[in-house]
Every structure is written in structure tokens, then in C-alpha cells.
Design a protein around this motif. Sequence first.
Motif, PDB file in Angstrom:
ATOM      1  N   TYR A  31      77.898  20.722 -20.956  1.00  0.00           N
ATOM      2  CA  TYR A  31      76.385  20.645 -20.448  1.00  0.00           C
ATOM      3  C   TYR A  31      75.463  20.786 -21.478  1.00  0.00           C
ATOM      4  N   TYR A  35      64.464  19.639 -23.225  1.00  0.00           N
ATOM      5  CA  TYR A  35      63.201  20.411 -22.666  1.00  0.00           C
ATOM      6  C   TYR A  35      61.929  19.907 -23.561  1.00  0.00           C
ATOM      7  N   GLN A  37      57.855  21.525 -24.387  1.00  0.00           N
ATOM      8  CA  GLN A  37      56.978  22.826 -24.093  1.00  0.00           C
ATOM      9  C   GLN A  37      55.655  22.553 -24.341  1.00  0.00           C
ATOM     10  N   LEU A  43      57.744  25.065 -19.910  1.00  0.00           N
ATOM     11  CA  LEU A  43      59.066  24.586 -20.693  1.00  0.00           C
ATOM     12  C   LEU A  43      59.348  23.698 -19.271  1.00  0.00           C
ATOM     13  N   GLN A  45      62.111  20.343 -18.032  1.00  0.00           N
ATOM     14  CA  GLN A  45      63.375  19.473 -18.322  1.00  0.00           C
ATOM     15  C   GLN A  45      62.954  18.142 -18.278  1.00  0.00           C
ATOM     16  N   MET A  50      76.074  16.448 -17.929  1.00  0.00           N
ATOM     17  CA  MET A  50      77.143  17.446 -17.366  1.00  0.00           C
ATOM     18  C   MET A  50      78.428  17.013 -18.210  1.00  0.00           C
ATOM     19  N   ASP A  59      62.763  16.829 -14.596  1.00  0.00           N
ATOM     20  CA  ASP A  59      61.495  16.941 -14.140  1.00  0.00           C
ATOM     21  C   ASP A  59      60.644  15.734 -14.939  1.00  0.00           C
ATOM     22  N   PHE A  90      62.840  21.170 -27.209  1.00  0.00           N
ATOM     23  CA  PHE A  90      64.214  21.794 -27.394  1.00  0.00           C
ATOM     24  C   PHE A  90      65.359  21.207 -26.546  1.00  0.00           C
ATOM     25  N   GLY A  97      77.121  24.020 -16.412  1.00  0.00           N
ATOM     26  CA  GLY A  97      75.746  24.487 -15.791  1.00  0.00           C
ATOM     27  C   GLY A  97      76.043  25.776 -14.971  1.00  0.00           C
ATOM     28  N   ASN A  98      74.773  26.526 -15.057  1.00  0.00           N
ATOM     29  CA  ASN A  98      75.041  27.909 -14.546  1.00  0.00           C
ATOM     30  C   ASN A  98      75.650  28.750 -15.162  1.00  0.00           C
ATOM     31  N   TYR A  99      75.635  28.678 -16.538  1.00  0.00           N
ATOM     32  CA  TYR A  99      76.054  29.833 -17.510  1.00  0.00           C
ATOM     33  C   TYR A  99      74.969  30.043 -18.424  1.00  0.00           C
ATOM     34  N   GLY A 100      75.308  30.849 -19.412  1.00  0.00           N
ATOM     35  CA  GLY A 100      74.077  30.984 -20.444  1.00  0.00           C
ATOM     36  C   GLY A 100      73.935  29.861 -21.196  1.00  0.00           C
ATOM     37  N   TYR A 101      72.745  29.719 -21.591  1.00  0.00           N
ATOM     38  CA  TYR A 101      72.237  28.344 -22.337  1.00  0.00           C
ATOM     39  C   TYR A 101      71.740  28.841 -23.723  1.00  0.00           C
ATOM     40  N   PHE A 103      69.571  27.485 -27.073  1.00  0.00           N
ATOM     41  CA  PHE A 103      68.594  26.658 -27.494  1.00  0.00           C
ATOM     42  C   PHE A 103      68.786  26.254 -29.088  1.00  0.00           C
ATOM     43  N   SER A 105      66.721  25.044 -32.453  1.00  0.00           N
ATOM     44  CA  SER A 105      65.377  25.727 -33.114  1.00  0.00           C
ATOM     45  C   SER A 105      64.062  24.856 -32.757  1.00  0.00           C
TER      46      SER A 105
ATOM     47  N   ASN B  30      72.028  32.004  -9.834  1.00  0.00           N
ATOM     48  CA  ASN B  30      73.205  32.459 -10.420  1.00  0.00           C
ATOM     49  C   ASN B  30      72.984  32.549 -11.913  1.00  0.00           C
ATOM     50  N   ASN B  31      71.935  32.146 -12.460  1.00  0.00           N
ATOM     51  CA  ASN B  31      71.684  32.493 -13.881  1.00  0.00           C
ATOM     52  C   ASN B  31      70.627  33.072 -13.900  1.00  0.00           C
ATOM     53  N   GLN B  33      68.066  34.485 -17.739  1.00  0.00           N
ATOM     54  CA  GLN B  33      68.059  34.747 -18.980  1.00  0.00           C
ATOM     55  C   GLN B  33      66.877  35.085 -19.277  1.00  0.00           C
ATOM     56  N   GLN B  42      60.792  29.303 -32.319  1.00  0.00           N
ATOM     57  CA  GLN B  42      62.144  29.383 -31.881  1.00  0.00           C
ATOM     58  C   GLN B  42      62.483  30.141 -30.539  1.00  0.00           C
ATOM     59  N   TYR B  48      71.794  37.258 -21.221  1.00  0.00           N
ATOM     60  CA  TYR B  48      72.044  36.467 -19.968  1.00  0.00           C
ATOM     61  C   TYR B  48      72.528  37.497 -18.948  1.00  0.00           C
ATOM     62  N   GLU B  90      68.064  29.776 -12.954  1.00  0.00           N
ATOM     63  CA  GLU B  90      68.830  28.632 -12.484  1.00  0.00           C
ATOM     64  C   GLU B  90      69.345  29.097 -11.085  1.00  0.00           C
ATOM     65  N   TYR B  95      70.581  22.217 -12.054  1.00  0.00           N
ATOM     66  CA  TYR B  95      71.266  22.038 -13.169  1.00  0.00           C
ATOM     67  C   TYR B  95      70.098  21.977 -14.303  1.00  0.00           C
TER      68      TYR B  95
END
Lengths: 112, 109
Positions: A31, A35, A37, A43, A45, A50, A59, A90, A97-101, A103, A105, B30-31, B33, B42, B48, B90, B95
Motif C-alpha cells: 500500500y 498526501y 499538507q 494533511l 490524501q 493498493m 480526497d 508526503f 491498508g490499516n497497518y502502520g504507515y 512517511f 521526508s 482499526n489504525n 498513529q 519531517q 502505531y 483510519e 484507505y
Amino acid sequence: EAQVTQNPRYLITVTGKKLTVTCSQNMNHEYMSWYRQDPGLGLRQIYYSMNVEVTDKGDVPEGYKVSRKEKRNFPLILESPSPNQTSLYFCASSLEGNYGYTFGSGTRLTVV
Amino acid sequence: GIQVEQSPPDLILQEGANSTLRCNFSDSVNNLQWFHQNPWGQLINLFYIPSGTKQNGRLSATTVATERYSLLYISSSQTTDSGVYFCAVEGWDDYKLSFGAGTTVTVRA
């Protein structure tokens, strides 16, 4: 080192001159997303992907294009930049999707 | 989309002080951070934490998902802690991350 790499970090360009901001990740993440800012707007999207060859609008997609030909790369293309696209951009990636992202620099873009 | 509210908007601390930042969100997630945006722009991922409690050095975070809030604790603050702290969530059918407006922290020596 696991990371998301964006280039360039800073860019000043003129209205209408096509540009590409590159994004690459070395974590084999499926994924990826972009974004922007802006002061007072936070921020938001632009586009997300995917997986390879699968992209969708976020958006604020107007004026931007993306492609995902390889898993590791997700470039952001501005075909005809305008001053309202001056922003801090960024790139982010996640295992799914739905896990830690993670980013990148950031790329500070100025369109004059 | 999910609404994210952070408080306080601004925080001024003396070096060595402790503080708590809060994030409220409007729907189940479900997320979640926490990020720190440094003066160079930065975005650094701090935690998380869609639920539970985590600690990393002087920072810790707790998310109570059933009550739709998360807290970020900064202990023994240092000048390098200055910057903007963002909470981002999220939803189950999203997504994307929805960001709060941030808390601007200034730590004075």
C-alpha cells in the motif's frame, strides 16, 4: 534501513511545466499513498494504491496523476502545475491498508 | 469521514516538565498513529496504537478504543521535543489516514 524515499526535497518550478515527484520504498509494502499538507487545511490524501497497477483517488486528486508499475515505486505527476499546488507533499507506505504507515521526508513544492 | 480532534492546540512547556496530549475521534478505527512533525517538516512515526498502551523512552501512549480517545504522554520534556504532534486514524472501510489539526508543543530551556 527501512524507509520511504522522496525526491526532490525542494522544488521551485513555473506554471505549466510538467514535473514528477518520485517515491520509493524498500519494505515490500503493498500500500502506498500521497498526501499534501497546507496551512489551515492539514494533511489530505491525493491518491493511493493498493498494489501494482491498482490506484484510486483520494480526497484531492484534481491536477495530479499517479502510476504504480512496480511495487516499490509510486511517482506523483503534475502535468500542468499551478500556483495552488504549492504545498508540502508526503508519500507514505504500509504493509497493507490499516497497518502502520511510514512517511517519506516530504517534498516542498513551489509553483510560481 | 472520521473526525479527529486534538487538544490543546498549543502547549508551552519548561524543559523537564511533563504533559498530556489528547486525541478524540468520532468513529471506530482499526489504525491510530501518533506523529511528530519536526521543524524541518519531517513526519516521524511515534506510535502505531489502535488500542492499548505503549512506551518508548520518555514517550508513552494509551488508546481506549471503546471510548474513542487516545493520549500521548511526554515526560521530562526536552527542547528537541518541540514541534507539532499529530494524531491520525483510519476507519475499517477507509484507505487513508485522517489527521487531526495537531498540537504545537514548544519546550523552553
